[in-house]
Motif scaffolding. Sequence first.
Motif, PDB file in Angstrom:
ATOM      1  N   THR A 172       0.841  -1.205   0.000  1.00  0.00           N
ATOM      2  CA  THR A 172       0.000   0.000   0.000  1.00  0.00           C
ATOM      3  C   THR A 172       0.868   1.244   0.000  1.00  0.00           C
ATOM      4  N   LEU A 173       1.886   1.274   0.858  1.00  0.00           N
ATOM      5  CA  LEU A 173       2.779   2.431   0.904  1.00  0.00           C
ATOM      6  C   LEU A 173       3.630   2.530  -0.358  1.00  0.00           C
ATOM      7  N   ALA A 174       3.923   1.397  -0.975  1.00  0.00           N
ATOM      8  CA  ALA A 174       4.731   1.407  -2.200  1.00  0.00           C
ATOM      9  C   ALA A 174       3.993   2.032  -3.380  1.00  0.00           C
ATOM     10  N   ARG A 175       2.659   2.116  -3.283  1.00  0.00           N
ATOM     11  CA  ARG A 175       1.826   2.642  -4.383  1.00  0.00           C
ATOM     12  C   ARG A 175       1.970   1.797  -5.644  1.00  0.00           C
ATOM     13  N   ALA A 225      14.380  -4.176 -10.516  1.00  0.00           N
ATOM     14  CA  ALA A 225      13.363  -4.879  -9.737  1.00  0.00           C
ATOM     15  C   ALA A 225      12.936  -4.045  -8.535  1.00  0.00           C
ATOM     16  N   ALA A 226      11.747  -4.339  -8.032  1.00  0.00           N
ATOM     17  CA  ALA A 226      11.284  -3.779  -6.762  1.00  0.00           C
ATOM     18  C   ALA A 226      11.717  -4.719  -5.647  1.00  0.00           C
ATOM     19  N   VAL A 227      12.297  -4.152  -4.600  1.00  0.00           N
ATOM     20  CA  VAL A 227      12.839  -4.951  -3.509  1.00  0.00           C
ATOM     21  C   VAL A 227      12.199  -4.502  -2.197  1.00  0.00           C
ATOM     22  N   ILE A 228      11.640  -5.447  -1.458  1.00  0.00           N
ATOM     23  CA  ILE A 228      11.063  -5.173  -0.137  1.00  0.00           C
ATOM     24  C   ILE A 228      11.567  -6.252   0.815  1.00  0.00           C
ATOM     25  N   ILE A 229      12.260  -5.830   1.875  1.00  0.00           N
ATOM     26  CA  ILE A 229      12.874  -6.763   2.821  1.00  0.00           C
ATOM     27  C   ILE A 229      12.615  -6.276   4.235  1.00  0.00           C
ATOM     28  N   ALA A 285      17.364   3.565  -1.787  1.00  0.00           N
ATOM     29  CA  ALA A 285      16.830   2.792  -0.668  1.00  0.00           C
ATOM     30  C   ALA A 285      16.066   3.683   0.298  1.00  0.00           C
ATOM     31  N   ARG A 286      15.058   3.104   0.926  1.00  0.00           N
ATOM     32  CA  ARG A 286      14.291   3.784   1.968  1.00  0.00           C
ATOM     33  C   ARG A 286      13.982   2.793   3.083  1.00  0.00           C
ATOM     34  N   LEU A 293      12.320  -2.994  10.877  1.00  0.00           N
ATOM     35  CA  LEU A 293      12.023  -1.973   9.879  1.00  0.00           C
ATOM     36  C   LEU A 293      11.754  -2.659   8.539  1.00  0.00           C
ATOM     37  N   THR A 294      11.216  -1.905   7.608  1.00  0.00           N
ATOM     38  CA  THR A 294      11.010  -2.431   6.259  1.00  0.00           C
ATOM     39  C   THR A 294      11.865  -1.634   5.283  1.00  0.00           C
ATOM     40  N   PHE A 295      12.634  -2.362   4.492  1.00  0.00           N
ATOM     41  CA  PHE A 295      13.526  -1.799   3.482  1.00  0.00           C
ATOM     42  C   PHE A 295      12.802  -1.795   2.137  1.00  0.00           C
ATOM     43  N   PHE A 296      12.843  -0.655   1.445  1.00  0.00           N
ATOM     44  CA  PHE A 296      12.275  -0.529   0.108  1.00  0.00           C
ATOM     45  C   PHE A 296      13.360  -0.058  -0.857  1.00  0.00           C
ATOM     46  N   ARG A 297      13.418  -0.689  -2.021  1.00  0.00           N
ATOM     47  CA  ARG A 297      14.164  -0.130  -3.148  1.00  0.00           C
ATOM     48  C   ARG A 297      13.244  -0.318  -4.363  1.00  0.00           C
ATOM     49  N   LEU A 298      12.572   0.745  -4.725  1.00  0.00           N
ATOM     50  CA  LEU A 298      11.610   0.675  -5.813  1.00  0.00           C
ATOM     51  C   LEU A 298      12.113   1.482  -6.995  1.00  0.00           C
ATOM     52  N   PRO A 299      11.767   1.092  -8.215  1.00  0.00           N
ATOM     53  CA  PRO A 299      12.256   1.810  -9.397  1.00  0.00           C
ATOM     54  C   PRO A 299      11.925   3.294  -9.377  1.00  0.00           C
TER      55      PRO A 299
END
Length: 329
Positions: A172-175, A270-274, A296-297, A308-314
């Motif tokens: 949801t937060l990634a949109r 790629a979209a990365v969520i960890i 990265a966020r 925490l949640t790691f995001f790396r989105l295009p």
Amino acid sequence: MPAETSAALPIEYDTVHQAADGQRDALVDELVHRGSQIVDDIDSLIFTRDVPGPAAWAQNTWLAPREYRVDSIGDAARRLTSIQRNWHLHSIAHHRRARLIADKLPPIRFKPLEFPAFVPSAPLGSFALLDRDRLLASPVCSSAFADGHPIFAEDRTGPPNRAYLKLWEALTLARRRPGPGDVCLELGASPGGWTWVLDRLGAEIIAVDRADLAPQIMASTRVTTWRGDAFGVTVDDLERPPDWILSDVIAYPSRLLDLADYWCHACPHAAVIITVKCQGMVDPAEISRFLDIKNARLCHLAANKHELTFFRLPEGGPPEAVFRGPDPH
């Protein structure tokens, strides 16, 4: 003087961070490490200056805080509505008086979200009373959800565990979310809460774990299971680079940093969520190294515990999350 024209009081801070539940010490350490000057703290709120913007261990960050002198409950309500319509009370003092102010504001119905869900587009401000006649208000916050907590209409029968709520919130937060035609590599998938989410979205999933997934998850034709070490898979093992790399595996932050770094470089599009699991005391220097990865966020989800949640989105990632460098938007 009418509330609409009275000036804001002078303040010594530019940001207010609301600590995630049970994560106040981690938030303070993060803020000190990044160079924020802590001016004050009241209950769950940390008042800072010099380094504005969200913090990873904050559940919500008040980005435009102001203080106002108010003469009455009605005066406070008029002050808030003169700024914007939507407000959420985060009460830290004078609770009954603050509640009476909130009752005079236009009502907001926070209905449980049906996933797939969207982040509300209307701004939601936060306010509190610091004293009977002293109002703290921020019309701009990092989260569009009250206190940074999206509430979902839960599925209590389908998923094998409650981890699915983390992925619902993260997507949801990634949109953006995976769908038909996307290949998802899920590392450390058992018992299958995240796999269940991805399968219901119509994506193809390669689920890697030493343990089996729940039988109903393994029965899906879109799920391919690989028995093995989540940290032993490389891009060369795959027929094609995945569109999504996801992991909720339990490991020390240092190993998860290596995992994030490898896949972000191996699959740059790629979209990365960890999920970044933290055991015991958090080393802010170690956690900040995740932000050395380009685009990265990091953020603390409402569904996260000591993690925490790691995001790396295009396209850069959730604006609710902390990042290093200029915003790609």
